[in-house]
Design an enzyme around this catalytic site. Sequence first.
Site, short mmCIF file in Angstrom:
data_model
loop_
_atom_site.label_atom_id
_atom_site.label_comp_id
_atom_site.label_asym_id
_atom_site.label_seq_id
_atom_site.Cartn_x
_atom_site.Cartn_y
_atom_site.Cartn_z
N HIS A 55 0.84 -1.18 0.00
CA HIS A 55 0.00 0.00 0.00
C HIS A 55 0.88 1.24 0.00
O HIS A 55 2.09 1.14 0.18
CB HIS A 55 -0.92 0.02 1.24
CG HIS A 55 -0.14 -0.03 2.52
ND1 HIS A 55 0.21 -1.22 3.13
CD2 HIS A 55 0.38 0.96 3.29
CE1 HIS A 55 0.90 -0.96 4.22
NE2 HIS A 55 1.01 0.36 4.34
N HIS A 102 5.36 6.09 -1.90
CA HIS A 102 6.06 4.86 -2.30
C HIS A 102 5.30 3.64 -1.80
O HIS A 102 4.44 3.75 -0.94
CB HIS A 102 7.48 4.85 -1.73
CG HIS A 102 7.51 4.74 -0.24
ND1 HIS A 102 7.28 5.83 0.59
CD2 HIS A 102 7.67 3.66 0.57
CE1 HIS A 102 7.33 5.42 1.85
NE2 HIS A 102 7.55 4.10 1.87
#
Length: 190
Positions: free
Chosen positions: A44, A129
Site C-alpha cells: 500500500h 512509495h
Amino acid sequence: MRTFVAVVPYPEVLDKIDKVQKRIAPELEHFRSDIKWVRPQDAHITLAFLGEVDDNHLQSVCDIVRTSVTGRTDFTISVQGTGTFGKNAHTFWAGLTQGAEQMKALREAVCTPLAEKGFFSPSKRFEPHITLARIKSPRPGRIIKSIDRSLKKQSFGSCPVESVCVFTSELTKKGPKYTVAAQYFFAKPR
C-alpha cells in the site's frame, strides 16, 4: 489499536510487484533473516501512520478521513523504479512516476484534519512509495543498492486511485495483519 491511512494499488500492480520480488529474492537468499519482504497483498501507499488509536476513537478517525476525501477527483498513478531509504538501505521501495503530486495533495487533505484533532503529527517529508522490503541490518545494503540501480526503469504498471482506506494493524509473529476498518471512495462508484 495500531492504525494507518493508505491507498491500495490495483491487483495488476501488486502482481507485478510480486513477480519482481520473486525474481530478486534469490540474489538475497544469503541474507534471508535480515530481509522482511512485504507480501504483495499487504502492499500500500501509506498516507498517515497514526500509531495507537483507542477503539472508541477509531470511528472519529474514519469520519475525518471520509469527510476529507468525499468529492475528490480520481487520478492515475504509475509505479516505476525503486529506491531505498537510509544510508544502509533499511527500506526498499517502488516509487511513483505519475500521480506523485496528486498523492501528496491527497495526503495533505487527509492529514491536516487528522492533525488538527490530535490523531497525527507529521514528522518528515512525504515521499509516496510502496514498500517492497524492510531490511533489519546493514549487511545486505550493498546488494540491495545494486539491485535498486538495476530496477530504476522497472515498471510495475499504472492504476487509478479512487479511494482511501483506514487500516488497523495487529503485529503477529508472522508479520503484521492488516484489516480494513473503512474504505472511502472519492465519488460514488459508477
